[in-house]
Design a protein around this motif. Structure first.
Motif, PDB file in Angstrom:
ATOM      1  N   GLY A  44       0.810  -1.229   0.000  1.00  0.00           N
ATOM      2  CA  GLY A  44       0.000   0.000   0.000  1.00  0.00           C
ATOM      3  C   GLY A  44       0.834   1.266   0.000  1.00  0.00           C
ATOM      4  N   ALA A  45       1.943   1.247   0.743  1.00  0.00           N
ATOM      5  CA  ALA A  45       2.758   2.459   0.871  1.00  0.00           C
ATOM      6  C   ALA A  45       3.305   2.886  -0.492  1.00  0.00           C
ATOM      7  N   GLY A 106      11.740   2.966  -0.112  1.00  0.00           N
ATOM      8  CA  GLY A 106      11.639   2.856   1.342  1.00  0.00           C
ATOM      9  C   GLY A 106      10.247   2.611   1.869  1.00  0.00           C
ATOM     10  N   PRO A 107       9.221   3.344   1.395  1.00  0.00           N
ATOM     11  CA  PRO A 107       7.888   3.114   1.960  1.00  0.00           C
ATOM     12  C   PRO A 107       7.441   1.653   1.785  1.00  0.00           C
ATOM     13  N   GLY A 108       7.204   0.983   2.895  1.00  0.00           N
ATOM     14  CA  GLY A 108       6.768  -0.410   2.863  1.00  0.00           C
ATOM     15  C   GLY A 108       7.794  -1.379   2.295  1.00  0.00           C
ATOM     16  N   ALA A 139      11.344   6.154   5.125  1.00  0.00           N
ATOM     17  CA  ALA A 139      10.864   5.000   5.914  1.00  0.00           C
ATOM     18  C   ALA A 139      11.913   3.876   6.037  1.00  0.00           C
ATOM     19  N   ASP A 140      11.592   2.664   5.552  1.00  0.00           N
ATOM     20  CA  ASP A 140      12.516   1.525   5.706  1.00  0.00           C
ATOM     21  C   ASP A 140      13.842   1.774   4.978  1.00  0.00           C
ATOM     22  N   HIS A 169      11.194  10.997   9.872  1.00  0.00           N
ATOM     23  CA  HIS A 169      10.485  11.541  11.038  1.00  0.00           C
ATOM     24  C   HIS A 169      11.476  11.502  12.200  1.00  0.00           C
ATOM     25  N   GLU A 170      11.010  11.915  13.383  1.00  0.00           N
ATOM     26  CA  GLU A 170      11.950  12.072  14.499  1.00  0.00           C
ATOM     27  C   GLU A 170      12.700  10.771  14.817  1.00  0.00           C
ATOM     28  N   GLY A 171      11.966   9.650  14.792  1.00  0.00           N
ATOM     29  CA  GLY A 171      12.594   8.360  15.112  1.00  0.00           C
ATOM     30  C   GLY A 171      13.656   8.002  14.082  1.00  0.00           C
ATOM     31  N   GLU A 172      13.332   8.209  12.822  1.00  0.00           N
ATOM     32  CA  GLU A 172      14.281   7.875  11.745  1.00  0.00           C
ATOM     33  C   GLU A 172      15.480   8.834  11.765  1.00  0.00           C
ATOM     34  N   ARG A 175      17.812   7.549  14.237  1.00  0.00           N
ATOM     35  CA  ARG A 175      18.525   6.333  13.789  1.00  0.00           C
ATOM     36  C   ARG A 175      19.701   6.682  12.866  1.00  0.00           C
ATOM     37  N   GLY A 233       0.692   6.673   6.626  1.00  0.00           N
ATOM     38  CA  GLY A 233       0.845   6.740   5.175  1.00  0.00           C
ATOM     39  C   GLY A 233       1.004   8.146   4.632  1.00  0.00           C
ATOM     40  N   ASP A 236       4.394   8.638   3.231  1.00  0.00           N
ATOM     41  CA  ASP A 236       4.597   7.960   1.937  1.00  0.00           C
ATOM     42  C   ASP A 236       4.121   8.867   0.801  1.00  0.00           C
TER      43      ASP A 236
HETATM   44  N1  LIG Z   1      -0.483   1.800   4.119  1.00  0.00           N
HETATM   45  C1  LIG Z   1       0.714   1.360   4.267  1.00  0.00           C
HETATM   46  O1  LIG Z   1       1.106   0.406   3.617  1.00  0.00           O
HETATM   47  C2  LIG Z   1       1.602   2.055   5.231  1.00  0.00           C
HETATM   48  C3  LIG Z   1       2.898   1.575   5.343  1.00  0.00           C
HETATM   49  N2  LIG Z   1       3.778   2.172   6.151  1.00  0.00           N
HETATM   50  C4  LIG Z   1       5.112   1.596   6.119  1.00  0.00           C
HETATM   51  O2  LIG Z   1       5.268   0.794   7.263  1.00  0.00           O
HETATM   52  C5  LIG Z   1       6.652   0.714   7.574  1.00  0.00           C
HETATM   53  C6  LIG Z   1       6.841   1.067   9.037  1.00  0.00           C
HETATM   54  O3  LIG Z   1       6.544   2.458   9.224  1.00  0.00           O
HETATM   55  P1  LIG Z   1       6.621   3.144  10.654  1.00  0.00           P
HETATM   56  O4  LIG Z   1       6.596   4.623  10.491  1.00  0.00           O
HETATM   57  O5  LIG Z   1       5.625   2.507  11.565  1.00  0.00           O
HETATM   58  O6  LIG Z   1       8.072   2.640  11.049  1.00  0.00           O
HETATM   59  P2  LIG Z   1       9.106   3.016  12.082  1.00  0.00           P
HETATM   60  O7  LIG Z   1      10.144   1.976  12.030  1.00  0.00           O
HETATM   61  O8  LIG Z   1       9.585   4.399  11.934  1.00  0.00           O
HETATM   62  O9  LIG Z   1       8.372   2.764  13.449  1.00  0.00           O
HETATM   63  C7  LIG Z   1       7.877   3.721  14.197  1.00  0.00           C
HETATM   64  C8  LIG Z   1       8.728   3.731  15.469  1.00  0.00           C
HETATM   65  O10 LIG Z   1       9.459   4.937  15.463  1.00  0.00           O
HETATM   66  C9  LIG Z   1       9.131   5.683  16.638  1.00  0.00           C
HETATM   67  N3  LIG Z   1       8.984   7.113  16.331  1.00  0.00           N
HETATM   68  C10 LIG Z   1       9.717   8.089  16.863  1.00  0.00           C
HETATM   69  N4  LIG Z   1       9.360   9.272  16.391  1.00  0.00           N
HETATM   70  C11 LIG Z   1       8.356   9.040  15.542  1.00  0.00           C
HETATM   71  C12 LIG Z   1       7.575   9.901  14.740  1.00  0.00           C
HETATM   72  N5  LIG Z   1       7.757  11.212  14.719  1.00  0.00           N
HETATM   73  N6  LIG Z   1       6.636   9.328  13.958  1.00  0.00           N
HETATM   74  C13 LIG Z   1       6.454   7.989  13.931  1.00  0.00           C
HETATM   75  N7  LIG Z   1       7.173   7.137  14.680  1.00  0.00           N
HETATM   76  C14 LIG Z   1       8.122   7.662  15.496  1.00  0.00           C
HETATM   77  C15 LIG Z   1       7.788   5.090  17.117  1.00  0.00           C
HETATM   78  O11 LIG Z   1       7.673   5.237  18.494  1.00  0.00           O
HETATM   79  C16 LIG Z   1       7.851   3.657  16.671  1.00  0.00           C
HETATM   80  O12 LIG Z   1       8.466   2.868  17.646  1.00  0.00           O
HETATM   81  C17 LIG Z   1       7.377   1.662   6.631  1.00  0.00           C
HETATM   82  O13 LIG Z   1       7.861   0.949   5.542  1.00  0.00           O
HETATM   83  C18 LIG Z   1       6.270   2.565   6.158  1.00  0.00           C
HETATM   84  O14 LIG Z   1       6.518   3.117   4.892  1.00  0.00           O
HETATM   85  C19 LIG Z   1       3.470   3.349   6.950  1.00  0.00           C
HETATM   86  O15 LIG Z   1       3.918   4.447   6.194  1.00  0.00           O
HETATM   87  C20 LIG Z   1       1.997   3.478   7.215  1.00  0.00           C
HETATM   88  C21 LIG Z   1       1.131   3.190   6.028  1.00  0.00           C
END
Ligand SMILES: NC(=O)C1=CN([C@@H]2O[C@H](COP(=O)(O)OP(=O)(O)OC[C@H]3O[C@@H](n4cnc5c(N)ncnc54)[C@H](O)[C@@H]3O)[C@@H](O)[C@H]2O)[C@@H](O)CC1
Ligand SMILES: Nc1ncnc2c1ncn2[C@@H]1O[C@H](COP(=O)(O)OP(=O)(O)O)[C@@H](O)[C@H]1O
Length: 293
Positions: A44-45, A106-108, A139-140, A169-172, A175, A233, A236
């Motif tokens: 989806g991403a 990267g997204p997804g 993202a990833d 984002h802040e977490g990335e 990292r 999302g 993304d």
């Molecule tokens: N519809 C979809 O298919 C979607 C897929 N997604 C994909 O899912 C995967 C994981 O995405 P995540 O963003 O959950 O991965 P992350 O690995 O960034 O996980 C989020 C972690 O980062 C921490 N963090 C610190 N600051 C943050 C901030 N400002 N915003 C968000 N998290 C913060 C959180 O506490 C959490 O533990 C990526 O590949 C992403 O592109 C997401 O974008 C959501 C939608």
């Protein structure tokens, strides 16, 4: 008087490089974007990013999919094209042969180790071809370099490398740039500027107060953000918008800054109830309003 380097991110900052439609253009001349997809369970991403690239004006958008996810994409995609891509060589050949100008990675995407060869290849003009302008890594794609960010930064530093846009984002951000992130003496603006210098990349440090920085020291602070964007999302979509503008010829800093402002404008115009899928569909209204300003 030295030239100013710190700006508010408004359309005046990037209007001069906004893409114009030539009467004799065609879809590939308008700009072709490639979006890398993850596997079967996380497609989806990539589609969100791809749709955003198309709506912001890229003339052609192709999702590059691993074989296992082709069917899932095929049932969802219509105007957006789809291509099975297994290896780094496949991806580079497609990007060169089909004159791709920008890519989103990267997204997804998951934790596929192919990324360690893919990113340097996409930054190397000899592998990507002359038409390619830049890579948006999100993202990833950012998290993959957590243990060895220098591998990423060095690939972007090579002479003649393609532009690299990082959208943490802040977490990335933490990292990729742990020492900068933990330096309590630095403001967010100082942190992004230092990160852009050390990464040889445009850095879009996302959040309520997104800041965009270039390795040459330019910084833009975005002021039209809205918490409506705090929905899965939406990042993304932003990555796809930035790639769509870079594919249309905007320089990476201006393209990234424009994407950030337009992304927030789209969210504001939609209002309550926004989910990431709604953002690309708001772009025609956003672009019409921008043209009237
Ligand atoms: N519809 C979809 O298919 C979607 C897929 N997604 C994909 O899912 C995967 C994981 O995405 P995540 O963003 O959950 O991965 P992350 O690995 O960034 O996980 C989020 C972690 O980062 C921490 N963090 C610190 N600051 C943050 C901030 N400002 N915003 C968000 N998290 C913060 C959180 O506490 C959490 O533990 C990526 O590949 C992403 O592109 C997401 O974008 C959501 C939608
Ligand atoms: N409170 C907030 N105010 C303004 N913008 C926000 C806020 N929270 C998130 N955003 C924006 O929403 C987007 C979220 O991106 P990201 O964290 O990568 O999400 P995802 O991975 O789910 O796509 C970014 O553009 C970020 O700037």
């Amino acid at each position: 008087m030295p030239e100013p380097t710190c700006f508010e991110n408004t359309p005046e900052l990037w209007r001069a490089s906004w893409p114009r439609l030539a009467v004799d253009t065609h879809k590939y001349r308008r700009g072709h974007v490639a979006v890398f997809s993850g596997g079967l369970a996380s497609t989806g991403a990539a589609r969100l990013a791809a749709r955003a690239s198309a709506r912001i004006g890229a003339g052609a958008v192709t999702v590059l999919s691993p074989p296992d996810a082709i069917l899932v994409h095929a049932v969802h995609l219509t105007s957006i094209m789809l291509r099975k891509t297994e290896t780094v060589a496949d991806a580079c050949a497609f990007i060169r042969d089909r004159k791709v100008r920008a890519a989103v990675l990267g997204p997804g995407f998951g934790d596929d180790p192919k990324i360690y060869a893919l990113v340097p290849a996409l930054l190397d003009r000899r592998r990507s071809g002359e038409e390619f302008h830049g890579l948006v890594l999100d993202a990833d794609g950012l998290t993959a370099f957590e243990d060895n960010p220098d591998a990423l930064f060095q690939a972007a530093e090579k002479k003649g490398a393609n532009a690299l846009v990082l959208t943490p984002h802040e977490g990335e951000f933490h990292r990729l740039f742990p020492a900068i992130a933990e330096d309590t003496g630095l403001s967010k603006l100082d942190k992004v500027r230092a990160a852009a210098r050390s990464a040889n990349a445009i850095v879009v440090y996302k959040g309520p107060d997104t800041v965009i920085a270039a390795p040459d020291g330019r910084v833009a602070i975005n002021m039209n953000g809205t918490p409506l964007l705090a929905t899965a999302g939406s990042g993304d979509v932003l990555a796809g918008m930035a790639a769509g503008l870079i594919a249309q010829g905007m320089p990476a800093f201006e393209g990234a800054a424009a994407a950030v402002w337009l992304h927030a404008d789209a969210a504001r115009r939609f209002g309550q109830g926004l989910i990431a899928e709604d953002l690309p569909g708001m772009l025609p209204e956003v672009l019409r309003a921008l043209a009237k300003e």
